[in-house]
Design a protein around this motif. Structure first.
Motif, mmCIF file in Angstrom:
data_model
loop_
_atom_site.group_PDB
_atom_site.id
_atom_site.type_symbol
_atom_site.label_atom_id
_atom_site.label_comp_id
_atom_site.label_asym_id
_atom_site.label_seq_id
_atom_site.Cartn_x
_atom_site.Cartn_y
_atom_site.Cartn_z
ATOM 1 N N GLY A 77 -12.895 -17.289 42.846
ATOM 2 C CA GLY A 77 -12.634 -18.563 42.189
ATOM 3 C C GLY A 77 -11.349 -19.171 42.696
ATOM 4 O O GLY A 77 -10.695 -18.659 43.596
ATOM 5 N N SER A 78 -10.972 -20.273 42.075
ATOM 6 C CA SER A 78 -9.751 -20.952 42.483
ATOM 7 C C SER A 78 -8.526 -20.448 41.727
ATOM 8 O O SER A 78 -7.456 -20.990 41.858
ATOM 9 N N ALA A 79 -8.703 -19.413 40.886
ATOM 10 C CA ALA A 79 -7.575 -18.907 40.114
ATOM 11 C C ALA A 79 -6.643 -18.115 41.015
ATOM 12 O O ALA A 79 -6.976 -17.703 42.115
ATOM 13 N N ASP A 80 -5.463 -17.900 40.502
ATOM 14 C CA ASP A 80 -4.448 -17.164 41.247
ATOM 15 C C ASP A 80 -4.759 -15.676 41.141
ATOM 16 O O ASP A 80 -4.642 -15.075 40.090
ATOM 17 N N LEU A 81 -5.160 -15.084 42.243
ATOM 18 C CA LEU A 81 -5.510 -13.683 42.258
ATOM 19 C C LEU A 81 -4.409 -12.832 42.858
ATOM 20 O O LEU A 81 -4.628 -11.687 43.240
ATOM 21 N N SER A 82 -3.234 -13.380 42.988
ATOM 22 C CA SER A 82 -2.144 -12.616 43.584
ATOM 23 C C SER A 82 -1.775 -11.458 42.676
ATOM 24 O O SER A 82 -1.799 -11.558 41.458
ATOM 25 N N GLY A 83 -1.416 -10.361 43.311
ATOM 26 C CA GLY A 83 -1.028 -9.190 42.553
ATOM 27 C C GLY A 83 -2.184 -8.299 42.174
ATOM 28 O O GLY A 83 -1.986 -7.216 41.647
ATOM 29 N N GLN A 84 -3.442 -8.726 42.412
ATOM 30 C CA GLN A 84 -4.583 -7.898 42.095
ATOM 31 C C GLN A 84 -4.973 -7.089 43.316
ATOM 32 O O GLN A 84 -5.040 -7.601 44.416
ATOM 33 N N ARG A 129 -10.520 -1.107 54.809
ATOM 34 C CA ARG A 129 -10.074 -2.487 54.703
ATOM 35 C C ARG A 129 -11.068 -3.473 55.304
ATOM 36 O O ARG A 129 -11.053 -4.649 54.982
ATOM 37 N N TYR A 130 -11.902 -3.032 56.189
ATOM 38 C CA TYR A 130 -12.717 -3.970 56.943
ATOM 39 C C TYR A 130 -14.192 -3.859 56.584
ATOM 40 O O TYR A 130 -15.062 -3.977 57.423
ATOM 41 N N GLN A 131 -14.460 -3.592 55.294
ATOM 42 C CA GLN A 131 -15.839 -3.616 54.841
ATOM 43 C C GLN A 131 -16.352 -5.048 54.836
ATOM 44 O O GLN A 131 -15.609 -5.999 54.712
ATOM 45 N N ARG A 132 -17.699 -5.174 54.905
ATOM 46 C CA ARG A 132 -18.284 -6.516 55.008
ATOM 47 C C ARG A 132 -18.230 -7.271 53.693
ATOM 48 O O ARG A 132 -18.166 -8.491 53.680
ATOM 49 N N SER A 133 -18.308 -6.562 52.564
ATOM 50 C CA SER A 133 -18.377 -7.236 51.268
ATOM 51 C C SER A 133 -17.149 -6.910 50.460
ATOM 52 O O SER A 133 -16.648 -5.793 50.499
ATOM 53 N N LEU A 134 -16.659 -7.903 49.722
ATOM 54 C CA LEU A 134 -15.513 -7.708 48.850
ATOM 55 C C LEU A 134 -16.005 -7.581 47.429
ATOM 56 O O LEU A 134 -16.630 -8.475 46.919
ATOM 57 N N ILE A 148 1.667 -16.521 51.739
ATOM 58 C CA ILE A 148 0.505 -15.639 51.622
ATOM 59 C C ILE A 148 -0.316 -16.007 50.391
ATOM 60 O O ILE A 148 -1.560 -16.020 50.420
ATOM 61 N N GLU A 149 0.354 -16.325 49.266
ATOM 62 C CA GLU A 149 -0.379 -16.731 48.065
ATOM 63 C C GLU A 149 -1.154 -18.025 48.303
ATOM 64 O O GLU A 149 -2.273 -18.186 47.815
ATOM 65 N N THR A 150 -0.565 -18.938 49.059
ATOM 66 C CA THR A 150 -1.275 -20.182 49.377
ATOM 67 C C THR A 150 -2.502 -19.908 50.232
ATOM 68 O O THR A 150 -3.579 -20.488 50.004
ATOM 69 N N VAL A 151 -2.351 -19.023 51.217
ATOM 70 C CA VAL A 151 -3.501 -18.650 52.046
ATOM 71 C C VAL A 151 -4.581 -17.996 51.192
ATOM 72 O O VAL A 151 -5.779 -18.275 51.354
ATOM 73 N N ALA A 162 -9.053 -9.936 51.589
ATOM 74 C CA ALA A 162 -8.616 -8.560 51.383
ATOM 75 C C ALA A 162 -7.259 -8.299 52.038
ATOM 76 O O ALA A 162 -6.367 -7.685 51.428
ATOM 77 N N LEU A 163 -7.075 -8.784 53.259
ATOM 78 C CA LEU A 163 -5.807 -8.549 53.954
ATOM 79 C C LEU A 163 -4.651 -9.289 53.279
ATOM 80 O O LEU A 163 -3.531 -8.763 53.201
ATOM 81 N N CYS A 164 -4.890 -10.500 52.791
ATOM 82 C CA CYS A 164 -3.837 -11.229 52.076
ATOM 83 C C CYS A 164 -3.446 -10.496 50.796
ATOM 84 O O CYS A 164 -2.262 -10.428 50.440
ATOM 85 N N SER A 165 -4.449 -9.951 50.095
ATOM 86 C CA SER A 165 -4.145 -9.191 48.878
ATOM 87 C C SER A 165 -3.317 -7.965 49.196
ATOM 88 O O SER A 165 -2.397 -7.600 48.450
ATOM 89 N N LEU A 166 -3.638 -7.316 50.312
ATOM 90 C CA LEU A 166 -2.861 -6.138 50.706
ATOM 91 C C LEU A 166 -1.453 -6.524 51.150
ATOM 92 O O LEU A 166 -0.487 -5.793 50.896
ATOM 93 N N LEU A 167 -1.311 -7.674 51.807
ATOM 94 C CA LEU A 167 0.012 -8.116 52.235
ATOM 95 C C LEU A 167 0.923 -8.392 51.047
ATOM 96 O O LEU A 167 2.138 -8.184 51.115
ATOM 97 N N LEU A 168 0.338 -8.893 49.935
ATOM 98 C CA LEU A 168 1.149 -9.190 48.758
ATOM 99 C C LEU A 168 1.744 -7.925 48.144
ATOM 100 O O LEU A 168 2.692 -8.014 47.354
ATOM 101 N N GLU A 169 1.184 -6.762 48.456
ATOM 102 C CA GLU A 169 1.712 -5.519 47.920
ATOM 103 C C GLU A 169 2.854 -4.960 48.767
ATOM 104 O O GLU A 169 3.463 -3.952 48.396
ATOM 105 N N THR A 170 3.135 -5.590 49.901
ATOM 106 C CA THR A 170 4.223 -5.135 50.766
ATOM 107 C C THR A 170 5.498 -5.900 50.434
ATOM 108 O O THR A 170 5.500 -6.838 49.623
ATOM 109 N N GLU A 171 6.588 -5.513 51.063
ATOM 110 C CA GLU A 171 7.857 -6.198 50.850
ATOM 111 C C GLU A 171 7.876 -7.500 51.654
ATOM 112 O O GLU A 171 7.773 -7.481 52.880
ATOM 113 N N LEU A 172 7.995 -8.600 50.946
ATOM 114 C CA LEU A 172 7.979 -9.924 51.571
ATOM 115 C C LEU A 172 9.155 -10.736 51.048
ATOM 116 O O LEU A 172 9.624 -10.532 49.918
#
Length: 358
Positions: free
Chosen positions: A327-334, A353-358, A104-107, A86-96
């Motif tokens: 899955g192993s697919a690229d979920l970046s940007g979602q 952000r810190y719920q137990r289930s995604l 981040i996408e690799t992580v 969840a945190l990596c997905s949120l980081l991808l929405e910031t300016e990087l």
């Protein structure tokens, strides 16, 4: 036995009677010996059965203890993994910077792979403990295949593989069954085909297995039973990948097995869990290949219920929601959709952000 010095003359019928009696005595003695031997064997067998029963009980206790440990560990590992995803997905929405985005996408990709393995181990422990039950409900059958294509297509595009999907005209739009397990099975089979295909194509064909055609192409060890209100979904995945030796095909459905041909397609949990899921859904899965570098064809059948009167509003609402799948697919940007234990969607705000289930 008869006295030789006897003056009596034995008649023929008397001699025959003596012979009959002697034969019966011999049979009785033989039966007595056999009975004595069988009684000794029975006593030995009873002792062995007692020992085997004790060994079986000890083995079952060990299996239960192992599965309980795996279940607890997997549940505990899911919490930090979901937080990382969840945190990596949120980081991808910031300016990087480009370098930071790649990292981040690799992580995120590695976290999804690890989450998939965690889920597979948990499902396997439940399957071996006979505690996994199917979650039967109505679902969008065509939507599952579209979602699988959306998850796999980015990986296939990177490898420059052509992907085709054919849904038969008579394939129902909606069905009744375990949507999650069916999607996991399709995703594992298609993902395996993409993983071990360096160049060429991947084709997915989904159709309704006709009862009159089942005997033509089904494996001899599978005997489908058609019942009213159900149909058999037939999914065939072909690829032009590395292929497999015919003698290695049974090994591919074994957990963490390494085929003798050197192909590592069987060294994992995916196909082993797929076979368990397919069996739970009243179906069968098999692999066909002519040899190395000649591609593979994976076919499986599952039994699904016919949905005669679907609730249009409920279906539209369910199909519009994003399904979370690690899955192993690229979920970046979602954007991550977090859910609480009541399965209610929670928006991606800082407080959720810190719920137990995604």
């Amino acid at each position: 036995i008869l006295p030789t010095d006897s003056a009596r003359k034995w008649r023929d019928h008397e001699l025959e009677l003596v012979e009959v009696v002697a034969d019966q005595v011999a049979v009785a003695l033989s039966h007595a010996a056999i009975l004595e031997e069988s009684m000794r064997a029975r006593d030995q067998l009873m002792e062995q059965n007692v020992d085997l029963d004790l060994a079986r009980q000890e083995a079952e206790k060990a299996i239960h203890a192992r599965n309980d440990f795996l279940a607890v560990m997997n549940h505990e590992m899911r919490t930090p993994m979901h937080a990382i995803i969840a945190l990596c997905s949120l980081l991808l929405e910031t300016e990087l910077t480009p370098e930071q985005r790649v990292m981040i996408e690799t992580v995120l990709k590695s976290s999804n792979l690890l989450a998939t393995l965690i889920n597979d181990v948990l499902d396997l422990s439940r399957l071996e403990d006979n505690n996994l039950e199917l979650d039967i409900g109505m679902f969008d059958l065509h939507g599952i295949f579209r979602e699988v294509i959306n998850l796999i297509k980015p990986i296939a595009s990177v490898k420059k593989l052509s992907m085709t999907m054919i849904l038969a005209p008579d394939l129902p739009m909606f069905a009744i069954g375990d949507e999650k397990r069916l999607m996991q099975t399709i995703l594992n089979v298609v993902g395996n085909a993409v993983k071990f295909t360096k160049e060429g194509y991947i084709s997915i064909i989904a159709s309704v297995a006709k009862p009159e055609a089942l005997r033509d192409w089904r494996p001899p060890e599978f005997y489908p039973v058609s019942t009213e209100g159900h149909f058999y979904l037939r999914v065939q995945v072909k690829d032009s990948g590395c292929g497999v030796l015919p003698q290695d095909i049974p090994i591919l459905f074994t957990k963490f097995a390494q085929p003798r041909s050197g192909n590592s397609s069987g060294a994992g949990l995916g196909l082993a869990i797929c076979r368990r899921f397919v069996n739970l859904m009243g179906g069968h899965i098999w692999i066909e290949s002519e040899g190395l570098d000649k591609g593979c064809t994976v076919t499986f059948l599952v039994k699904l219920g016919i949905c005669s009167n679907p609730d249009d509003s409920a279906i539209h609402q369910a199909s519009s929601q994003v399904r979370a799948y690690h899955g192993s697919a690229d979920l970046s940007g979602q954007k991550p959709i977090l859910r609480d234990h009541g399965h209610r969607a929670i928006s991606s705000n800082p407080n959720a952000r810190y719920q137990r289930s995604l």
